[in-house]
Write an enzyme that holds these catalytic residues in place. Structure first.
Site, mmCIF file in Angstrom:
data_model
loop_
_atom_site.group_PDB
_atom_site.id
_atom_site.type_symbol
_atom_site.label_atom_id
_atom_site.label_comp_id
_atom_site.label_asym_id
_atom_site.label_seq_id
_atom_site.Cartn_x
_atom_site.Cartn_y
_atom_site.Cartn_z
ATOM 1 N N LEU A 1 41.754 26.318 0.509
ATOM 2 C CA LEU A 1 42.417 26.104 -0.176
ATOM 3 C C LEU A 1 41.415 25.387 -1.328
ATOM 4 O O LEU A 1 41.641 25.350 -2.334
ATOM 5 C CB LEU A 1 43.126 24.981 0.561
ATOM 6 C CG LEU A 1 43.943 24.622 -0.487
ATOM 7 C CD1 LEU A 1 45.424 24.657 -1.524
ATOM 8 C CD2 LEU A 1 44.695 22.947 0.088
ATOM 9 N N LYS A 2 40.337 24.600 -0.164
ATOM 10 C CA LYS A 2 38.930 24.083 -1.014
ATOM 11 C C LYS A 2 38.959 24.746 -2.015
ATOM 12 O O LYS A 2 38.683 24.867 -3.230
ATOM 13 C CB LYS A 2 38.013 23.332 -0.259
ATOM 14 C CG LYS A 2 36.801 23.242 -1.200
ATOM 15 C CD LYS A 2 35.461 23.444 -0.346
ATOM 16 C CE LYS A 2 34.367 23.336 -1.207
ATOM 17 N NZ LYS A 2 34.134 21.898 -2.059
ATOM 18 N N HIS B 1 33.900 10.113 -9.667
ATOM 19 C CA HIS B 1 34.104 10.854 -9.063
ATOM 20 C C HIS B 1 35.411 11.586 -9.539
ATOM 21 O O HIS B 1 36.313 12.328 -9.659
ATOM 22 C CB HIS B 1 35.386 9.924 -7.736
ATOM 23 C CG HIS B 1 34.366 9.162 -6.804
ATOM 24 N ND1 HIS B 1 34.281 7.968 -7.047
ATOM 25 C CD2 HIS B 1 33.981 10.313 -6.090
ATOM 26 C CE1 HIS B 1 33.717 8.104 -5.435
ATOM 27 N NE2 HIS B 1 33.607 8.960 -4.646
HETATM 28 N N1 LIG Z 1 30.622 12.406 5.115
HETATM 29 C C1 LIG Z 1 30.242 11.789 3.780
HETATM 30 N N2 LIG Z 1 31.725 10.854 3.887
HETATM 31 C C2 LIG Z 1 32.162 10.926 2.632
HETATM 32 C C3 LIG Z 1 30.872 11.011 1.767
HETATM 33 C C4 LIG Z 1 29.570 11.392 1.645
HETATM 34 O O1 LIG Z 1 28.842 11.519 0.879
HETATM 35 N N3 LIG Z 1 29.819 12.029 2.855
HETATM 36 N N4 LIG Z 1 31.326 10.232 0.274
HETATM 37 C C5 LIG Z 1 32.571 9.503 -0.166
HETATM 38 C C6 LIG Z 1 33.319 10.658 -0.989
HETATM 39 N N5 LIG Z 1 33.495 11.504 0.268
HETATM 40 C C7 LIG Z 1 32.797 12.765 -0.364
HETATM 41 C C8 LIG Z 1 33.098 14.046 0.727
HETATM 42 C C9 LIG Z 1 32.937 15.389 0.240
HETATM 43 C C10 LIG Z 1 31.958 15.350 -0.741
HETATM 44 C C11 LIG Z 1 31.736 16.457 -1.116
HETATM 45 O O2 LIG Z 1 30.608 16.609 -2.024
HETATM 46 N N6 LIG Z 1 31.392 17.774 0.213
HETATM 47 C C12 LIG Z 1 30.516 19.185 -0.470
HETATM 48 C C13 LIG Z 1 30.015 19.266 1.032
HETATM 49 C C14 LIG Z 1 28.598 18.912 1.072
HETATM 50 C C15 LIG Z 1 28.222 20.084 1.962
HETATM 51 O O3 LIG Z 1 28.218 19.592 3.431
HETATM 52 N N7 LIG Z 1 27.671 20.530 1.845
HETATM 53 C C16 LIG Z 1 26.561 21.730 2.857
HETATM 54 C C17 LIG Z 1 27.223 23.099 2.928
HETATM 55 C C18 LIG Z 1 27.371 23.247 1.450
HETATM 56 C C19 LIG Z 1 28.697 24.864 1.697
HETATM 57 O O4 LIG Z 1 29.473 24.562 1.344
HETATM 58 N N8 LIG Z 1 27.871 25.727 1.755
HETATM 59 C C20 LIG Z 1 28.483 26.974 1.886
HETATM 60 C C21 LIG Z 1 27.849 27.952 0.473
HETATM 61 C C22 LIG Z 1 26.908 28.074 -0.251
HETATM 62 C C23 LIG Z 1 25.726 28.797 -0.793
HETATM 63 O O5 LIG Z 1 25.817 29.862 -0.126
HETATM 64 O O6 LIG Z 1 25.947 29.117 -2.071
HETATM 65 C C24 LIG Z 1 29.215 28.016 3.049
HETATM 66 O O7 LIG Z 1 29.258 27.266 3.643
HETATM 67 O O8 LIG Z 1 30.001 28.479 2.542
HETATM 68 C C25 LIG Z 1 25.320 21.804 2.377
HETATM 69 O O9 LIG Z 1 25.094 20.884 0.542
HETATM 70 O O10 LIG Z 1 24.364 22.726 2.908
HETATM 71 C C26 LIG Z 1 31.877 20.123 -0.181
HETATM 72 O O11 LIG Z 1 32.512 19.400 -0.363
HETATM 73 O O12 LIG Z 1 31.898 20.713 -1.175
HETATM 74 C C27 LIG Z 1 31.546 14.178 -1.552
HETATM 75 C C28 LIG Z 1 32.296 13.050 -1.597
HETATM 76 C C29 LIG Z 1 33.029 9.270 0.839
HETATM 77 N N9 LIG Z 1 32.988 9.945 2.121
#
Ligand SMILES: Nc1nc2c(c(=O)[nH]1)N[C@@H](CNc1ccc(C(=O)N[C@@H](CCC(=O)N[C@@H](CCC(=O)N[C@@H](CCC(=O)O)C(=O)O)C(=O)O)C(=O)O)cc1)CN2
Ligand SMILES: [Zn+2]
Length: 780
Positions: free
Chosen positions: A29-30, A715
């Site tokens: 969904l994301k 946000h």
């Molecule tokens: N844990 C947490 N809670 C929180 C926050 C927070 O920062 N962290 N912020 C507040 C707001 N909430 C948030 C929650 C998530 C995200 C966020 O940006 N999440 C990212 C994922 C972050 C992450 O874990 N990233 C990983 C994995 C990224 C990813 O999706 N990678 C791809 C591959 C990408 C590629 O190949 O190019 C995959 O796995 O499929 C990384 O950077 O390494 C998203 O949904 O997109 C932001 C705010 C409150 N709660």
């Protein structure tokens, strides 16, 4: 195929989940929603992606044994369940103008406009959903709000599943909770309470119930979690609202049977209020809450009691023996009992079986959504025939016992250190002494400008990390790419004219997971995604054992970043409460004990950062408010251990080291004493979406240290104009002494793109210059 001609007075399913993740096992969904926003797929493709997820989830739950009618929860949402309810009620704030289409419906683009804003309008405010890391969009209700059934998404979703042979149980937020979670719209007169509009929203609920019944729904779930929270209006008013709301809804001529769910804690006295209504089933949380008295349960009469015995919010395998004992008590006192989860399992990932990299031992301790479905089913079998569940119960008991003695769960070295702590370990010098030492060390201008830590996490950064994880990029190559990124971010901040710089956090996948990966006592998942808000997800780490730091974590990055500039570079850490809150935390000891272990690891990190020449260290605690217990009686104890763990982490810092903290949510007034108790030298907080409401709390509290109320809502992709920021800062200086004020965004920039970030950050500096000049004028 279900028999559509069967009478619609089916019993409530003996085993069901209160809700299920809707983001998809692989975040389908994301991906679809973000592709739609980016214009890469059209509405039809988005719709079919959503349908595929709904069907896959419903089928999966059936495979796991939830086969009875209405056992599969209809909790799908494109963005948020509260926003869905707003859509169904047509409660579009007037400030958005005409968002409903010619047919009076809120289409998908209108829906996303409320969530994400547009050029003219900020989106609906976002805030934490009870004590979770999930965020909902706050409805804005005024005397003028018109209510009409502006969406039939819930009916359409139900009909779609039914056409595929599955009778789901549609979910919507109940009327009392909906209004209690709302805020008064901008133009509403002072003292206006959204709950005063109860009479006006009920007809829309009735209309929706009619449509669901016509589509064949046997049961509907109305979620009333606000009833487990102490509200700031008299309990009698809440009671009256519940009585009235369910009097009207149950009198609807044509309706499904009604389940009211009350997750996230004990319903306490309000159980009786629901008992007095004509609803057909009541769910109570008996995992976090307690088993009500036999007398209270007897009052339920003919209603089904849906017992939330399996935890929907954490991932530990259920203590089936303890749950069975609760069910025995409930069954002895209440007529009909069914089994469910304490909350929706939207807070936990899909399936432990996906995490093949975890040790078998750890996996045996865990239950994600799919395992919880099986647990619920087992407990329902127990209710029907205790002997049938004996083997499963014994196995759970044995596995849980094995945790207590497993290696790493209790470490003598860690315990010796926490036991030796004394009061002195929790306090720094007087603020005045620190302030003078920091002034001399830092020489900052009035209204210093800074950012909260992260810069945009570009797809290049993410893909580099993904390639490094797969072994396609060596650690050396990955590190060099991150350093290049840090260099770019530092020179950008210098070019924009920021006073206190950050390194941008490119090396962190997440502000909690990153630390978890570098501490003992944690494990992390690969597919364990959980929705945080909209399309944003996190992979909460699993905090299962005693916590220690293996080696310095952030020091080499901070040191490198500081070497690139003569401006102060902030060291950047995540605080103990937030590390606990955003992980799946062990349930076998008080949280305060675990928090102190994390606090000590951070304390060591701060000492190493200081030794490396870092003069400002920010310790983020955005989850401080989130873990605040929902019942006022439990709050003081929480505030003591949470504040103490932060102080333990930071109190080793020298007077001249400036400790910052950062919190992001709007209801700041609620815990202002605790924030004061953190004793940080500078606190940055979210304020932009609520247009600086927080400065009034700061003023009335007489908050005496540095503070940066956010002036840029990060946000949403919207860019705040220079004048808008000047306006916010001008408001701030009227209520908080200018010498205490900092200028910063609401939160980190990781979710933003560079184009809007640069423009916004530039506007922040320009606005600061204008307001600084104004300050000089008044001094003259
Ligand atoms: N844990 C947490 N809670 C929180 C926050 C927070 O920062 N962290 N912020 C507040 C707001 N909430 C948030 C929650 C998530 C995200 C966020 O940006 N999440 C990212 C994922 C972050 C992450 O874990 N990233 C990983 C994995 C990224 C990813 O999706 N990678 C791809 C591959 C990408 C590629 O190949 O190019 C995959 O796995 O499929 C990384 O950077 O390494 C998203 O949904 O997109 C932001 C705010 C409150 N709660
Ligand atoms: Zn934040």
């Amino acid at each position: 195929m279900p028999d559509l001609t069967a009478p619609k007075n089916n019993p409530f399913p003996s085993a069901s989940l209160l809700g299920y993740p809707r983001i998809g096992r692989r975040r389908e969904l994301k991906k679809a929603v973000e592709a739609y926003w980016a214009g890469k797929i059209d509405a039809a493709a988005l719709d079919s992606a959503a349908k595929a997820i709904q069907l896959a989830s419903a089928k999966r739950l059936q495979e796991l044994g939830l086969t009875e009618a209405a056992a599969v929860p209809g909790t799908f949402s494109y963005y948020d369940q509260v926003l869905d309810t707003t859509a169904h009620l047509g409660a579009v704030p007037a400030r958005f103008g005409k968002l409903l289409n010619a047919e009076g419906k809120l289409d998908i683009d209108g829906y996303f406009t409320l969530a994400r804003g547009n050029k003219e309008q900020q989106p609906l405010e976002m805030t934490k959903w009870f004590d979770t890391n999930y965020h909902y969009l706050v409805p804005e209700i005024g005397p003028e709000t018109a209510f009409t059934l502006a969406s039939t998404a819930k009916v359409d979703e139900f009909a779609f599943a039914l056409a595929n042979g599955i009778e789901t149980r549609p979910y919507i937020v109940g009327p009392v909770t909906y209004l209690l979670l709302s805020k008064a719209s901008d133009g509403a007169p002072a003292g206006f309470a959204p709950l005063s509009r109860l009479e006006d929203i009920l007809p829309v609920y009735v209309e929706l119930l009619g449509k669901l019944a016509a589509a064949g729904a046997g049961w509907v779930q109305l979620d009333e979690p606000a009833l487990v929270v102490d509200q700031d209006i008299p309990a009698a008013d809440v009671e009256a609202a519940v009585a009235r709301a369910y009097e009207v809804l149950t009198a609807a001529a044509d309706r499904p049977q009604i389940l009211v769910s009350t997750p996230y804690g004990a319903l306490e006295g309000q159980l009786g209020t629901f008992a007095a209504t004509n609803i057909d089933a009541l769910h109570i949380d008996v995992f976090k809450g307690t088993v009500p008295s036999a007398a209270a349960l007897a009052g339920l009469g003919n209603k089904t009691l849906v017992a939330g015995v399996v935890d929907g919010h954490n991932i530990w395998r259920n203590d089936l023996a303890a749950s069975a004992a609760k069910l025995d008590e409930l069954k002895a006192a209440a007529g009909k009992v069914a089994v469910s989860t304490s909350t929706s399992t939207q807070h936990v990932p899909h399936d432990v079986a996906e995490e093949t990299q975890l040790s078998e031992q750890l996996r045996s301790w865990l239950a994600f959504s799919d395992q919880k479905a099986v647990e619920v089913k087992t407990l329902a079998a127990y209710l029907a025939d205790p002997a049938s569940a004996k083997a499963a119960i014994d196995e759970a008991t044995a596995v849980i016992a094995s945790r207590a003695t497993a290696e790493g769960v209790r470490r003598a070295d860690v315990r010796a250190r926490t036991e030796a702590l004394t009061a002195a370990d929790f306090s720094r010098s007087e603020y005045a002494v620190r302030e003078a030492a920091q002034e001399e060390a830092l020489h900052l201008p009035p209204l210093p400008t800074t950012t909260i830590g992260s810069f945009p996490q570009t797809s290049e950064i993410r893909s580099a990390r993904a390639r490094n994880n797969k072994g396609e990029l060596s650690d050396g190559q990955y590190e060099q790419l991150m350093k290049d990124e840090i260099k770019r971010v530092v020179s950008l901040q210098e070019e924009l004219g920021y006073d206190v710089l950050v390194h941008g956090e490119p090396e962190r996948n997440d502000m909690v997971q990153y630390f978890a990966e570098n501490l003992d006592g944690f494990d992390v998942t690969v597919h364990g995604w959980v929705q945080s808000y909209g399309s944003r997800c996190t992979r909460p780490s699993i905090l299962w054992g005693d916590v220690t730091r293996k080696a310095a974590i952030t020091v080499k990055w901070a040191e490198y970043a500081q070497s690139l500039t003569s401006k102060p570079m902030k060291g950047m850490l995540t605080g103990p409460v937030t590390i606990l809150a955003w992980s799946f935390v062990r349930d076998d000891q008080p949280l305060g004990e675990t928090a102190n272990q994390v606090g000590l690891a951070l304390r060591d990190e701060i000492a190493d950062l200081e030794a490396a020449g870092i003069k400002i260290i920010q310790v983020d605690e955005p989850a401080l408010r989130e873990l605040l217990p929902l019942r006022t009686g439990d709050q003081a104890g929480y505030l003591t251990w949470s504040v103490d763990s932060f102080r333990l982490a930071t109190a080793g810092a020298a007077d001249a080291t400036q400790i910052h903290t950062h919190l992001c949510y709007s209801e700041f007034g609620v815990i202002i004493d605790a924030i004061d108790g953190l004793d940080a030298d500078v606190t940055s907080i979210e304020a932009a979406r609520s247009r600086m409401e927080v400065v009034h709390d700061l003023e009335s509290h007489g908050f005496g240290r540095g503070v940066g109320p956010g002036v840029y809502d990060i946000h949403s992709p919207r860019v705040p104009g220079e004048q808008e920021v000047t306006g916010l800062l001008s408001t701030a200086v009227k209520h908080v002494p200018a010498r205490q004020l900092w200028v910063n965004p609401d939160c980190g920039l990781k979710t933003r793109g560079y184009a809007e970030t640069e423009e916004s950050l530039r506007n922040l500096v320009r606005a600061t210059q204008v307001v600084r000049a104004g300050l000089l004028e008044t001094v003259k």
